[in-house]
Design a protein around this motif. Structure first.
Motif, PDB file in Angstrom:
ATOM      1  N   ILE A  39     -68.476  82.358   0.600  1.00  0.00           N
ATOM      2  CA  ILE A  39     -69.711  82.945   0.622  1.00  0.00           C
ATOM      3  C   ILE A  39     -70.250  83.078  -0.972  1.00  0.00           C
ATOM      4  N   ALA A  40     -71.273  82.776  -1.362  1.00  0.00           N
ATOM      5  CA  ALA A  40     -71.876  82.632  -2.583  1.00  0.00           C
ATOM      6  C   ALA A  40     -73.359  82.841  -2.769  1.00  0.00           C
ATOM      7  N   VAL A  41     -73.779  83.766  -3.739  1.00  0.00           N
ATOM      8  CA  VAL A  41     -75.188  83.935  -4.142  1.00  0.00           C
ATOM      9  C   VAL A  41     -75.977  82.604  -4.744  1.00  0.00           C
ATOM     10  N   VAL A  42     -77.066  82.324  -4.381  1.00  0.00           N
ATOM     11  CA  VAL A  42     -77.708  81.164  -4.666  1.00  0.00           C
ATOM     12  C   VAL A  42     -79.114  81.625  -5.686  1.00  0.00           C
ATOM     13  N   ARG A  43     -79.113  80.941  -6.686  1.00  0.00           N
ATOM     14  CA  ARG A  43     -80.240  81.010  -7.667  1.00  0.00           C
ATOM     15  C   ARG A  43     -81.016  79.738  -7.720  1.00  0.00           C
ATOM     16  N   TYR A  44     -82.113  79.692  -7.277  1.00  0.00           N
ATOM     17  CA  TYR A  44     -82.666  78.518  -7.046  1.00  0.00           C
ATOM     18  C   TYR A  44     -83.958  78.137  -8.356  1.00  0.00           C
TER      19      TYR A  44
END
Length: 176
Positions: free
Chosen positions: A54-59
């Motif tokens: 699981i990872a946090v995504v920055r678009y």
């Protein structure tokens, strides 16, 4: 009627398990049936390509550095052999940036003299012949992408090659 009653009792008893399975199924459905690059704030990695689940995504306009984990849209030369990969989002680590030297000795690939992996002669599933990337200096606006698994399809192979910044969709911060 008895089977239906047993099912309802099991659902009431194990509702949390069913809720979790339903949530996973919905997320997978969005990923498979929906937009190939959904704008979800979390990434659920189910491949052995990287060790994170699981990872946090920055678009937002990603500033990409060596060692970052990124999602990029695959548009490499390999699309001719693997048409299903066209615009497929990949989750990899940036192992080389502009100015870095890629050196190949046999099938062993190095970036700035650091061993980054062995280029296998054939793709694991399709058995398509794979050639290692050629020796080069990474040009401005391109990156050498690396998976951690032996079977990762990444920049070790000519069919994947270097990835342009325009194909980077997001920077990812692994949680676990």
């Amino acid at each position: 009627m008895t089977r239906l009653l047993q099912f309802v009792r099991a659902m009431r008893r194990d509702w949390l398990c069913y809720a979790l399975l339903t949530a996973i199924w919905l997320l997978a459905s969005i990923r498979v049936l929906g937009d190939p690059t959904p704008r979800l704030p979390l990434l659920f990695n189910v491949t052995p390509s990287l060790p994170y689940l699981i990872a946090v995504v920055r678009y937002a306009e990603p500033a990409v550095s060596r060692g970052d984990y990124v999602i990029f849209s695959f548009r490499g030369e390999g699309v001719r052999h693997f048409p299903g990969l066209r615009n497929q989002p990949f989750f990899k680590r940036v192992a080389g940036v502009a100015g870095d030297r890629v050196h190949v000795l046999g099938r062993s690939v190095f970036v700035n003299g650091v061993y980054v992996g062995l280029a296998k002669p054939f793709a694991a599933v399709s058995h398509v012949a794979l050639e290692p990337i050629g020796p080069t200096v990474i040009p401005a606006g391109f990156f050498y992408m690396q998976g951690t698994g032996d079977d990762s399809f990444d920049s070790r192979y000519r069919l994947c090659g270097l990835v342009p910044l325009r194909d980077v969709l997001a920077v990812v911060r692994p949680l676990f």
